[in-house]
Design an enzyme around this catalytic site. Structure first.
Site, PDB file in Angstrom:
ATOM      1  N   GLU A 172      81.124  80.094 -14.549  1.00 32.74           N
ATOM      2  CA  GLU A 172      79.748  79.589 -14.584  1.00 32.74           C
ATOM      3  C   GLU A 172      79.676  78.098 -14.282  1.00 32.74           C
ATOM      4  O   GLU A 172      78.707  77.618 -13.709  1.00 32.74           O
ATOM      5  CB  GLU A 172      79.110  79.881 -15.944  1.00 32.74           C
ATOM      6  CG  GLU A 172      77.628  79.562 -15.977  1.00 32.74           C
ATOM      7  CD  GLU A 172      76.876  80.268 -17.085  1.00 32.74           C
ATOM      8  OE1 GLU A 172      75.791  79.781 -17.437  1.00 32.74           O
ATOM      9  OE2 GLU A 172      77.355  81.296 -17.589  1.00 32.74           O
ATOM     10  N   ARG A 173      80.725  77.363 -14.662  1.00 26.39           N
ATOM     11  CA  ARG A 173      80.731  75.926 -14.344  1.00 26.39           C
ATOM     12  C   ARG A 173      80.719  75.713 -12.837  1.00 26.39           C
ATOM     13  O   ARG A 173      79.985  74.876 -12.316  1.00 26.39           O
ATOM     14  CB  ARG A 173      81.973  75.279 -14.971  1.00 26.39           C
ATOM     15  CG  ARG A 173      82.017  73.746 -14.858  1.00 26.39           C
ATOM     16  CD  ARG A 173      83.275  73.207 -15.515  1.00 26.39           C
ATOM     17  NE  ARG A 173      84.443  73.545 -14.712  1.00 26.39           N
ATOM     18  CZ  ARG A 173      84.961  72.734 -13.771  1.00 26.39           C
ATOM     19  NH1 ARG A 173      84.401  71.569 -13.538  1.00 26.39           N
ATOM     20  NH2 ARG A 173      86.025  73.095 -13.095  1.00 26.39           N
ATOM     21  N   ARG A 174      81.532  76.513 -12.122  1.00 32.00           N
ATOM     22  CA  ARG A 174      81.557  76.415 -10.659  1.00 32.00           C
ATOM     23  C   ARG A 174      80.217  76.824 -10.050  1.00 32.00           C
ATOM     24  O   ARG A 174      79.742  76.239  -9.086  1.00 32.00           O
ATOM     25  CB  ARG A 174      82.681  77.294 -10.101  1.00 32.00           C
ATOM     26  CG  ARG A 174      84.051  76.621 -10.120  1.00 32.00           C
ATOM     27  CD  ARG A 174      85.173  77.609  -9.896  1.00 32.00           C
ATOM     28  NE  ARG A 174      85.499  78.331 -11.119  1.00 32.00           N
ATOM     29  CZ  ARG A 174      86.032  79.548 -11.144  1.00 32.00           C
ATOM     30  NH1 ARG A 174      86.238  80.189 -10.005  1.00 32.00           N
ATOM     31  NH2 ARG A 174      86.324  80.126 -12.276  1.00 32.00           N
TER      32      ARG A 174
ATOM     33  N   GLU B  47      88.238  84.006 -22.502  1.00 33.19           N
ATOM     34  CA  GLU B  47      88.427  83.036 -21.416  1.00 33.19           C
ATOM     35  C   GLU B  47      88.082  81.629 -21.869  1.00 33.19           C
ATOM     36  O   GLU B  47      88.809  80.669 -21.619  1.00 33.19           O
ATOM     37  CB  GLU B  47      87.562  83.433 -20.211  1.00 33.19           C
ATOM     38  CG  GLU B  47      87.758  82.532 -19.005  1.00 33.19           C
ATOM     39  CD  GLU B  47      86.476  81.829 -18.580  1.00 33.19           C
ATOM     40  OE1 GLU B  47      86.595  80.767 -17.947  1.00 33.19           O
ATOM     41  OE2 GLU B  47      85.382  82.333 -18.882  1.00 33.19           O
TER      42      GLU B  47
END
Length: 294
Positions: A95-97, A128
């Site tokens: 999600e960060r990417r 994760e």
């Protein structure tokens, strides 16, 4: 030269070898075997949806901005792991990417599609993030709590599945007993996990909130908080010990009632308990009280 150094940092964030290896290992462990051909697809970024089980709520905006700047120059190299959800794709890991790619105004991103149930996806999201140490203590507690409720797990079962000790799970979940305002201070990084555990030594949430505020204003250490909590508990014990005791008076009443009803009587504040062993004894006591059930 400045741009080159910035790109270097961005490329490190893109590849993030150790973190991405861990992420891939977790995904492959939880995902169905039939999907492990790791075929990379390119899809429209507008087709992506956030992970509904994502325990991570806060993201470092400075780091996201730096990654977004790098993506504008080089694109997204490390694929985002997703699962099909209707005509969309839900983000499983990455999600960060995704956020950085959206900020960089990329129109397409590489993805790997995995087949995952809701339970597996929730487990994966928590594992994760725990492995990458991306969660603050409150997010971790909320994620584990939601995971346990979703799968109806005991603390021991959750500890085994998440690879943590039962004590660690119990201590983490205890953070949810803190007032919401104190939890927010932990999320913001103004209070540490050590401060939080020390505050839990207080009985009243109002006391926790007051001491948390004092800890921030006076920059108190964990040891100082622990000392204050111990002193507070000790003072309450002494205060209670100094209060006029009415135990002799209560005992006298209990004794008179026990003599009258020939059974154990307990009297405390606004409650009177009359014990009986069976129905016959109950009827006897009701007769003494003048209660007619006929």
């Amino acid at each position: 030269m400045a741009n080159k150094r910035g790109l270097g940092r961005g490329m490190d964030a893109l590849f993030s070898d150790e973190a991405d290896k861990k992420e891939a290992q977790v995904v492959d462990k939880v995902a169905d075997k039939k999907d492990q051909d790791n075929v990379v697809l390119k899809i429209a970024i507008t087709s992506l949806e956030a992970n509904p089980f994502q325990p991570r709520k806060t993201f470092d905006q400075a780091a996201l901005s730096e990654l977004a700047d790098s993506l504008k120059e080089s694109g997204l190299i490390q694929p985002i792991v997703v699962r099909k959800h209707g005509d969309k794709y839900q983000i499983v890991a990455g999600e960060r990417r995704f956020r950085a790619a959206r900020s960089a105004e990329l129109t397409q991103v590489p993805v790997i599609v995995k087949s995952l149930s809701d339970n597996a996806m929730m487990a994966l999201s928590i594992i994760e993030n725990l492995q990458r140490e991306d969660l603050n203590p409150i997010e971790e507690a909320q994620g584990i709590n939601a995971y346990m409720k979703q799968l109806t797990l005991t603390q021991a079962q959750a500890a085994e599945k998440l690879g943590k000790s039962r004590a660690a799970i119990a201590n983490t979940l205890r953070l949810l007993n803190l007032p919401a305002q104190v939890q927010q201070l932990i999320i913001e990084g103004q209070l540490s996990m050590g401060h939080a555990r020390a505050l839990l030594g207080l009985d009243a949430q109002s006391d926790m909130l007051l001491l948390a505020d004092k800890a921030i204003k006076q920059q108190l250490s964990v040891r100082q908080i622990e000392d204050i909590v111990r002193h507070t508990a000790s003072s309450k014990q002494k205060t209670n010990a100094k209060k006029p005791s009415n135990s002799i008076y209560i005992q006298a009443i209990e004794q008179q009632l026990e003599d009258k009803f020939s059974t154990k009587i307990s009297l405390s504040k606004k409650k009177l308990e009359i014990n009986f062993a069976n129905k016959d004894e109950l009827n006897r006591i009701l007769d003494l009280l003048g209660v007619d059930l006929n």
